[in-house]
Every structure is written in C-alpha cells, then in structure tokens.
Design a protein around this motif. Structure first.
Motif, short mmCIF file in Angstrom:
data_model
loop_
_atom_site.label_atom_id
_atom_site.label_comp_id
_atom_site.label_asym_id
_atom_site.label_seq_id
_atom_site.Cartn_x
_atom_site.Cartn_y
_atom_site.Cartn_z
N THR A 1 10.36 -3.01 1.07
CA THR A 1 9.34 -3.97 1.50
C THR A 1 8.35 -3.33 2.47
O THR A 1 7.14 -3.57 2.41
N LEU A 2 8.89 -2.48 3.37
CA LEU A 2 8.00 -1.80 4.32
C LEU A 2 7.04 -0.86 3.61
O LEU A 2 5.86 -0.76 3.95
N LEU A 3 7.55 -0.16 2.57
CA LEU A 3 6.68 0.75 1.81
C LEU A 3 5.57 0.00 1.11
O LEU A 3 4.39 0.39 1.16
N LEU A 4 5.90 -1.10 0.45
CA LEU A 4 4.87 -1.88 -0.26
C LEU A 4 3.86 -2.47 0.70
O LEU A 4 2.66 -2.50 0.42
N SER A 5 4.34 -2.97 1.85
CA SER A 5 3.42 -3.55 2.82
C SER A 5 2.46 -2.50 3.37
O SER A 5 1.25 -2.73 3.49
N ALA A 6 3.01 -1.33 3.71
CA ALA A 6 2.15 -0.27 4.24
C ALA A 6 1.16 0.22 3.20
O ALA A 6 -0.03 0.43 3.50
N ALA A 7 1.62 0.38 1.95
CA ALA A 7 0.71 0.83 0.89
C ALA A 7 -0.37 -0.21 0.62
O ALA A 7 -1.55 0.13 0.44
N GLY A 8 0.01 -1.49 0.61
CA GLY A 8 -1.00 -2.53 0.41
C GLY A 8 -2.00 -2.58 1.54
O GLY A 8 -3.21 -2.78 1.31
N GLY A 9 -1.54 -2.37 2.79
CA GLY A 9 -2.49 -2.33 3.91
C GLY A 9 -3.45 -1.17 3.82
O GLY A 9 -4.66 -1.31 4.10
N LEU A 10 -2.95 0.01 3.42
CA LEU A 10 -3.83 1.18 3.28
C LEU A 10 -4.87 0.96 2.18
O LEU A 10 -6.05 1.31 2.34
N VAL A 11 -4.44 0.39 1.06
CA VAL A 11 -5.40 0.13 -0.04
C VAL A 11 -6.45 -0.88 0.39
O VAL A 11 -7.65 -0.72 0.11
N SER A 12 -6.04 -1.91 1.12
CA SER A 12 -7.01 -2.92 1.59
C SER A 12 -8.01 -2.29 2.56
O SER A 12 -9.22 -2.56 2.49
N LEU A 13 -7.52 -1.45 3.49
CA LEU A 13 -8.44 -0.78 4.40
C LEU A 13 -9.40 0.14 3.67
O LEU A 13 -10.60 0.20 4.00
N GLY A 14 -8.89 0.86 2.66
CA GLY A 14 -9.77 1.75 1.90
C GLY A 14 -10.85 0.99 1.16
O GLY A 14 -12.02 1.39 1.15
N ILE A 15 -10.48 -0.14 0.54
CA ILE A 15 -11.47 -0.93 -0.19
C ILE A 15 -12.50 -1.52 0.78
O ILE A 15 -13.72 -1.53 0.51
N GLY A 16 -12.01 -1.99 1.94
CA GLY A 16 -12.95 -2.55 2.92
C GLY A 16 -13.93 -1.52 3.44
O GLY A 16 -15.14 -1.79 3.55
N LEU A 17 -13.45 -0.32 3.77
CA LEU A 17 -14.35 0.72 4.24
C LEU A 17 -15.34 1.16 3.16
O LEU A 17 -16.52 1.42 3.46
N SER A 18 -14.87 1.22 1.92
CA SER A 18 -15.79 1.60 0.84
C SER A 18 -16.90 0.57 0.66
O SER A 18 -18.08 0.92 0.48
#
Length: 342
Positions: A64-81
């Motif tokens: 669960t921690l891995l999926l949450s962290a990966a989802g947060g990183l993807v969301s940050l990347g999309i937002g910055l883009s």
C-alpha cells in the motif's frame, strides 16, 4: 485503593475425571500445575485444553505504501508538466494560455463528475449489499423490528420507480400489521422484486441466445471470445441497472469480482437432474453441428454468469420466491438452436 486485573482462565488438572459414588471427583495423584491465560480472547481455548496458537503480527503495509508513493509521484509529475506547459503558452501568446486554462478547468470538472458518479455507484452497491445482509440477519435472528426496517429501506430505495408505486403502497398499508419475519420480507420480495426478477431472467435468456447464435455462426474463435466477454459485461451492467445499481468503472469491477466469486462457490452445486438434461441437450446439439454445440455451451456459461450476477445484485435473498435455475434458461436456449430441415 482497588486495582483491576485482566480476566484469567484456570484449568485445574483432574477436573474432567469421573465422579465417585459419593459424587466427589477423586483428587489427582500429582499436581501438574494450573494453566493461566491472560488474554481474554484465548479463555475458551485454554478452558478446553486446546493449544493456543501464537498470534501473527501483521507486517508493515509495504504494498500500500508503494502504490501511494508512486501515485503521489505521478500526480506531482503531471501537475508540474501542466504548470510548465501553461506557463510556456502564456509566454508564447496570452490567448493560448487562456485557452489552456479553460481546457484544464473543463478537464477538472469532468474528473470531478466522474469521481462523484463512481462514489454514487459504490454507495448504491453498498446499500444493496447492506439490505441483503440485514434481511438475512433479521430472518436468522427472528427480529421483527429489523425486518420492518429492511422493508422500509427497500421501499425507499425504489422510491423513484414508478412501476413499483402500487407495491410500495401495499407495503405501507401493512407496515403495522402483525406478520412473521419471513412473511414480511417475502411480501416485500413479491411486491417489489418479482417484476425485477422477471426482467433479469429475460435479460439473461436474451444474452444467452445472442451468445449462442453468434458463436454458432462466427468463423473465428477470437470473435467468439470477444463477443462472450462483451455480452458478459453488458449483461452484468443490465442486471445491476434492473435492481437499482448504477455502477461506474470501479463499481463494475467490484460487481464482476463478486459475481465470479459467487459463480466459483456455487459451481460445484449445479450437479443434478437439471444439469444432466443440459448436458444431454448439448450432446444432441453437438451431433447436429460442432459449432452449434459450442454455441450452446457458451450460451449456458453466459447464463450461469448471469444467474451469479443476479444473486449478487439482488437486494434481498430469495425467501418466498423461487430462485431462477439454469434449466429455465437452457430450455429457452435450445428452442431455436436446431435448424429447420431444408
């Protein structure tokens, strides 16, 4: 000053020994000790003399921690883009940046609508599941108040169905009547769910016929597989809509998993006279044509999946009504299967 202690269970050796003629249990020859258990959840096991298994501690939720962290990183990347893209468009031309902001607002609005639809679909599915569990608990516990609550909630759940208005009125007229628990829930089942059961059975029979016909006529196996999957998806959505569920994507996945689990559990229970008749009909169809036999088999499997979906999507268990069987659909399936002689 008084102190409280945790409950303890004592097992005295020799307590299970047979009594003597005077009614007094004999004293054990040797005292092997008294077993004391501190955990109240293990009192029963200690009193019975059974070994107490050690409790396994749950490890850290790394998945669960891995999926949450990966989802947060993807969301940050999309937002910055998106932020950089809009900034570059404003530098290139202000009107382009405005158009990008409008499109971003429309995308956010659409995403919010999708999330709300998914949450609403999940809520309705959980409401149906809660009604089914509450009805089963009321029947098991003979709880009249709980049965009245189930009938009242079921009537409110179908308040927007105009075709069930007469049934709701009859239930409201008998709300204070003295009825048995099974009679009250069975009355709600007859007034509100019987018409929906007929629609669901017709939908299952129609889907099974379509799968049987397409499989018998299609020249490619990939076409058979694709149409069977498509028919199963459409049938599950249709049955869920009949009983009041409006599943989105996540709700559909949840219903599909529950239907497959129900089909797996009840798969070994379909052996009997009806199953023999279906196998006999399949053998006759296979003798006429191999593709025809394959079509009948795929139609029967679609019907079984539809019956499992019906059991999952129905708000009440079958109390007074007879649950549909595979033989009911098989009889309709085999009628148009044999071609007329030329």
């Amino acid at each position: 000053m008084s102190t409280t202690s945790r409950p303890r269970a004592f097992r005295i050796p020799g307590a299970d020994a047979p009594a003597t003629a005077e009614g007094i249990a004999p004293t054990p020859a040797a005292d092997t000790g008294i077993r004391i258990v501190e955990d109240p959840f293990e009192i029963v096991e200690a009193a019975d003399g059974a070994p107490v298994p050690a409790r396994r501690r749950r490890g850290a939720p790394w998945g669960t921690l891995l999926l949450s962290a990966a989802g947060g990183l993807v969301s940050l990347g999309i937002g910055l883009s998106l932020e950089r893209m809009i900034a570059d468009l404003f530098q290139a031309a202000p009107w382009l940046g405005g158009v990008a902001l409008v499109l971003l607002a429309l995308a956010a609005l659409a995403l919010l609508a999708i999330v709300l639809r998914e949450l609403r679909g999940l809520w309705r599915e959980r409401k149906i599941e809660h009604l089914r569990q509450a009805a089963a608990a009321a029947i098991t516990g003979r709880d009249h108040s709980a049965a009245q609550g189930v009938v009242r909630d079921l009537s409110a759940f179908y308040a927007d169905r105009m075709g069930l208005a007469a049934g709701r009125q009859r239930l409201e007229a008998l709300a204070d009547a003295i009825l048995d628990v099974e009679d009250r829930i069975g009355l709600a089942e007859r007034e509100l769910l019987s018409p929906l059961d007929r629609q669901a059975r017709n939908a299952i029979a129609t889907a099974a016929k379509q799968v049987s016909g397409v499989t018998a006529l299609s020249p490619r196996a990939i076409v058979d597989v694709a149409f069977v999957v498509y028919a199963a998806v459409r049938l599950l959505r249709r049955i869920a809509a009949i009983y009041g569920g409006r599943p989105g994507f996540l709700g559909f996945l949840r219903l599909a998993r529950a239907a497959l689990a129900h089909l797996t559990i009840t798969g070994g229970m379909a052996v009997g006279e009806s199953m023999v008749q279906q196998v006999l009909g399949l053998g006759i169809a296979a003798r006429v044509s191999a593709k025809l036999g394959e079509g009948v088999l795929n139609g029967l499997m679609t019907a079984r999946f539809g019956l499992a979906a019906l059991a999952v999507c129905r708000p009440l268990p079958f109390v007074r009504e007879t649950p549909p069987r595979l033989s009911d659909v098989a009889s309709e399936l085999l009628r148009p299967a044999v071609p007329e002689p030329t």
